[in-house]
Motif scaffolding. Structure first.
Motif, short mmCIF file in Angstrom:
data_model
loop_
_atom_site.label_atom_id
_atom_site.label_comp_id
_atom_site.label_asym_id
_atom_site.label_seq_id
_atom_site.Cartn_x
_atom_site.Cartn_y
_atom_site.Cartn_z
N LEU A 174 19.89 -5.43 7.91
CA LEU A 174 20.79 -6.25 7.15
C LEU A 174 21.57 -5.72 6.13
CD1 LEU A 174 18.58 -9.50 7.69
CD2 LEU A 174 20.66 -8.91 8.77
N LEU A 208 11.93 -16.06 -0.62
CA LEU A 208 13.24 -15.13 -0.59
C LEU A 208 13.77 -15.26 0.88
CD1 LEU A 208 11.73 -11.73 -2.16
CD2 LEU A 208 13.69 -12.99 -2.93
N ARG A 240 26.48 -15.99 -10.44
CA ARG A 240 27.97 -15.07 -10.36
C ARG A 240 28.94 -15.94 -11.42
NH1 ARG A 240 29.11 -14.61 -4.32
NH2 ARG A 240 31.19 -13.87 -4.79
N TYR A 262 24.44 -9.81 -4.44
CA TYR A 262 23.37 -10.69 -4.32
C TYR A 262 22.66 -10.67 -3.09
CZ TYR A 262 21.08 -15.51 -4.42
OH TYR A 262 20.25 -16.42 -4.14
N PRO A 263 22.96 -10.47 -1.89
CA PRO A 263 22.44 -10.33 -0.60
C PRO A 263 21.52 -9.15 -0.56
CG PRO A 263 24.48 -11.01 -0.03
CD PRO A 263 24.72 -10.78 -1.27
N VAL A 322 34.36 -14.02 1.98
CA VAL A 322 34.06 -13.02 3.04
C VAL A 322 32.81 -13.72 3.90
CG1 VAL A 322 32.79 -10.79 2.86
CG2 VAL A 322 34.36 -11.27 1.15
N LEU A 333 24.27 -4.11 7.11
CA LEU A 333 25.50 -4.85 7.42
C LEU A 333 25.80 -5.61 5.98
CD1 LEU A 333 26.35 -6.29 10.03
CD2 LEU A 333 24.84 -8.15 9.53
N ALA A 334 25.22 -5.56 5.16
CA ALA A 334 25.40 -6.39 3.81
C ALA A 334 26.43 -5.16 2.98
CB ALA A 334 24.48 -6.87 3.09
N ASP A 380 31.45 -16.76 2.11
CA ASP A 380 31.13 -16.71 0.83
C ASP A 380 32.10 -17.53 -0.03
OD1 ASP A 380 30.35 -16.12 -1.82
OD2 ASP A 380 31.76 -14.21 -1.89
N MET A 411 7.59 -14.00 -0.63
CA MET A 411 8.31 -13.52 0.20
C MET A 411 9.39 -14.82 1.14
SD MET A 411 8.54 -10.47 1.55
CE MET A 411 8.00 -10.19 3.33
N LEU A 418 14.35 -6.78 -2.71
CA LEU A 418 13.06 -7.69 -3.22
C LEU A 418 12.24 -7.98 -1.89
CD1 LEU A 418 14.47 -10.18 -5.74
CD2 LEU A 418 13.11 -8.21 -6.18
N MET A 419 12.85 -8.38 -0.68
CA MET A 419 12.16 -8.98 0.56
C MET A 419 11.40 -7.45 1.04
SD MET A 419 13.19 -11.64 2.99
CE MET A 419 15.10 -11.20 2.76
N PHE A 441 30.27 -5.77 3.17
CA PHE A 441 30.85 -6.98 2.57
C PHE A 441 31.68 -6.75 1.44
CE2 PHE A 441 26.86 -9.51 3.82
CZ PHE A 441 27.33 -9.69 4.89
N LEU A 455 18.46 -9.80 -2.80
CA LEU A 455 17.32 -10.20 -1.98
C LEU A 455 16.99 -9.56 -1.05
CD1 LEU A 455 19.09 -13.85 -1.11
CD2 LEU A 455 17.52 -13.23 -3.02
N LEU A 456 17.53 -8.60 -0.22
CA LEU A 456 17.06 -7.82 0.83
C LEU A 456 16.21 -6.61 0.25
CD1 LEU A 456 20.07 -7.41 3.08
CD2 LEU A 456 18.00 -8.47 3.62
N ARG A 486 29.66 -13.62 5.72
CA ARG A 486 28.35 -12.79 5.48
C ARG A 486 27.32 -13.02 6.68
NH1 ARG A 486 26.92 -13.34 -0.74
NH2 ARG A 486 26.98 -15.44 -0.40
N VAL A 494 30.89 -10.00 -9.77
CA VAL A 494 29.56 -9.51 -9.07
C VAL A 494 30.14 -9.33 -7.61
CG1 VAL A 494 27.27 -10.36 -8.07
CG2 VAL A 494 28.29 -11.05 -10.33
N GLY A 495 31.05 -10.06 -7.12
CA GLY A 495 31.25 -9.90 -5.69
C GLY A 495 30.32 -10.19 -4.49
N PRO A 496 30.74 -10.53 -3.49
CA PRO A 496 29.92 -11.12 -2.31
C PRO A 496 29.09 -10.08 -1.90
CG PRO A 496 31.98 -10.37 -1.44
CD PRO A 496 31.92 -9.99 -2.80
#
Lengths: 147, 504
Positions: A17, B176, B453, A38-39, B192, A20-21, B187, B173, A45-46, A24, A42-43, B194, A33-35
């Motif tokens: 992912l 998250l 943001r 943030y994802p 965009v 993939l991210a 978004d 977890m 941290l996960m 973006f 999260l990824l 996602r 920040v842009g899109p």
């Protein structure tokens, strides 16, 4: 053991992912920040959490794999999927009657009571939702009877 | 004084005939859902939410319905706990400890009526707390900017990790995962796409109803498949049906103390009824000392968790109404319901939608009275519902879930997605990940990203804004404290363990 397997799979999924991210990108920067950030955060941290679980999977010792239980679970998932896929094609009444029957059997109902409860569910709930509560439901095959 | 006026206005809303009817219906359904083992308040609210939306109920009526279901579940959970020794929902686990022994001693009637009254006392005290504190907090919360909101949400998630206790990593977890699920779709700031994998149905994001029903109803069905325990006999409610004055006096202060504690725990974002009932039970047990007969039928052990779980259910409405941050899994679902109506919960709700807020608060009082009246004489009817066999119950839950999801967008894709999420949720539950954390994350997800943001837009990308104000600093400190809790508990336990070993 299962937690470890899950953590490994999840780690791989996070990596996939994240790839993939990475793509973006906004054609025009609307905000600092842009899109993408943030994802990715999260990824990341996960992935950290998954790595932790991979090395320290706490919790009770894993119960032995129970073949009969797993078989029933797979059957149940298949019944639910079939119900979802046939929902519009067969229409609410017929698909519900079938699903009610199948699930009834799966949950240790006897043959005829399951048939009857399935059929009743289909007809009664169609009446309840479509006529009383104004929730439109697909008629499906039964539409042929109408014309 | 102003508050009283608003409360009167709320009673005007709540006593409209449709709203009264809806509260009655919700209370009944809630009690039934609560008493059925396995189905808890989240399931009840999730099943009724699409219905309320499809029926075109106005927002205040829909919210009254959901709140009545929520309260009803907390009342219903105790019935199966007392008669069957099976908690009807997670918060009723503590009720089984003393409730079931009482029932076996032939005091089922006393246990049921006394626990109904404890629930009532708990709810009423907590609702008064909501009336007193919610407007104050809302006024204060107006000072919150995007940066403060972002940190507050981090605090809410940290609370989950710190309070749920034995598995902080899994809880975080799960939260998250919920946050990540919320990023699917377009978004909102840049347009965009996602994680949509080219699917049109996903471009709008994953619908909230689908996530809730998939994760809670479908996974529950799969779990029920495993424990087809049939033929467990419910204890017959016999003997005296009502408690006497002496028994009431014995438990009265327990109820009050537990209600206050439950309310406070409920207001913390993230910590819910399960923790409240466990904590009050333990502290009452400690207070009673050797004289208590906790564990084999002490009335105080029954009153404490029941008062606390109802109080915390009401208390968890405070962060939801004033900050827009859910205090429990169920209020997370209610926030989702409000956003379906394009109402953003938060401090401005009190000014912009007084009908919704005060109607809801007033309906809590009314709902509680309805539930108390309903629960004492109708307990026989409810306990008979425990004997509905699974082969009727499960198909019914399945069909209602399908209709609920189908009524949102009318596509088969959503139905399949629901089943897929349900299977995923089932696996997560088997692996001991708490799903309520996931739902909380999912609800907070979009708000959290938006606020982050927006905050960084204000500061032009400078991260300092996230810890620049006193409020954010305080929240960060609390967050760190919460995150340190599991480690601290582990350390204390180990030290105590060592001390015991040293003595031996």
């Amino acid at each position: 053991m299962y937690v470890r397997v899950f953590a490994a799979v999840w780690l791989l999924a996070c990596a996939g992912l994240a790839l993939l991210a990475w793509g973006f990108e906004a054609p025009f920067a609307y905000d600092p920040v842009g899109p993408r950030a943030y994802p990715l955060l999260l990824l990341f941290l996960m992935a950290c959490g998954a790595a932790w679980l991979l090395f320290k999977p706490h919790g009770e010792p894993t119960p032995a794999f129970d073949r009969a239980k797993a078989q029933r679970a797979v059957l149940c998932v298949l019944a639910l999927l079939a119900y979802a896929l046939l929902f519009e094609i067969l229409g609410f009444v017929i698909s519900t009657a079938l699903a009610g029957f199948a699930l009834g059997l799966l949950f240790n109902g006897r043959l005829w009571p399951s048939v009857i409860s399935g059929a009743l569910l289909g007809v009664l709930l169609y009446g309840l939702f479509d006529y009383l509560l104004d929730v439109p439901l697909p008629l499906g095959l039964l539409r042929l009877l109408e014309s | 004084m102003e508050t009283l006026n608003f409360l009167m206005q709320g009673f005007d809303v709540a006593t409209r005939p449709t709203n009264l009817l809806v509260a009655l219906f919700g209370a009944f359904v809630g009690t039934v859902v609560g008493l059925l083992p396995g189905l808890g308040p989240i399931n009840g609210v999730a099943l009724l939410l699409p219905l309320a939306f499809a029926l075109g109920l106005p927002p205040e009526t829909a919210l009254i319905l959901l709140a009545a279901v929520y309260l009803g579940c907390e009342y219903g959970g105790r019935i199966s706990a007392i008669l069957l020794n099976v908690p009807g929902d997670a918060a009723a686990v503590m009720t089984t400890l003393d409730g079931y022994p009482l029932a076996r001693q032939g005091k089922a009637g006393i246990a049921l009526s006394l626990s109904a009254v404890s629930s009532f006392v708990g709810s009423i005290i907590a609702t008064c707390g909501v009336v007193l504190f919610a407007p104050l907090l809302a006024k204060w919360a107006v000072a919150f900017g995007p940066a403060e909101y972002f940190v507050l949400m981090i605090f809410a998630i940290a609370c989950l990790g710190g309070m749920v206790g034995d598995k902080p990593v899994k809880t975080l977890m799960a939260a998250l995962m919920g946050l990540a699920l919320a990023t699917v779709g377009v978004d909102s700031t840049t347009g965009v796409y996602r994680f949509t994998f080219g699917s049109v149905s996903l471009s709008d994001g994953i619908q909230f109803v689908i996530v809730v029903i998939g994760f809670f109803s479908v996974s529950e069905i799969l779990l029920m498949l495993e424990k087809t325990h049939s033929g467990q006999k419910a204890v017959k409610a016999s003997g005296r049906l009502l408690f006497n004055f002496k028994e009431f006096c014995l438990t009265f202060w327990t109820m009050v103390r537990s209600a206050v504690a439950g309310f406070v725990i409920g207001t913390l974002p993230g910590a819910g009824a399960t923790i409240a009932s466990a904590m009050t039970y333990m502290s009452e047990k400690r207070m009673a000392g050797d004289k208590g007969r906790f564990g084999d039928g002490d009335l105080r052990g029954l009153a404490a968790p029941e008062a606390a779980n109802n109080a915390s259910a009401c208390g968890s409405l405070i962060p939801m109404l004033t900050l827009g941050v859910p205090g429990s899994g169920t209020t997370a679902v209610m926030i989702g319901a409000l956003t379906l109506y394009n109402i953003t919960p938060g401090p401005l709700l009190f000014e912009q939608q007084p009908d919704v807020v005060w109607g809801l608060i007033a309906s809590l009082f009314i709902g509680n009275v309805i539930l108390l009246i309903m629960n004492i004489p109708l307990v026989g009817l409810f306990s008979r519902m425990l004997s509905v066999p699974n082969w009727v119950l499960v198909p019914t839950i399945t069909v209602i879930s399908m209709v609920g999801v189908y009524s949102v967008h009318s596509t088969v894709f959503d139905l399949v997605l629901m089943v897929g999420l349900g299977v995923f949720g089932y696996l997560l539950r088997k692996l001991d990940f708490p799903l309520s954390a996931l739902i909380l994350g999912f609800v907070l997800g979009e708000m959290m990203e938006d606020n982050l943001r927006r905050a960084l837009s204000i500061s032009n990308g400078e991260l300092g804004i996230l810890y620049g104000s006193p409020i954010t600093l305080a929240l960060w400190a609390l967050t760190v404290a919460m995150l340190a809790m599991p480690g601290l508990r582990w350390y204390l336990k180990r030290r105590r363990g060592n001390a015991v070993e040293a003595q031996a």
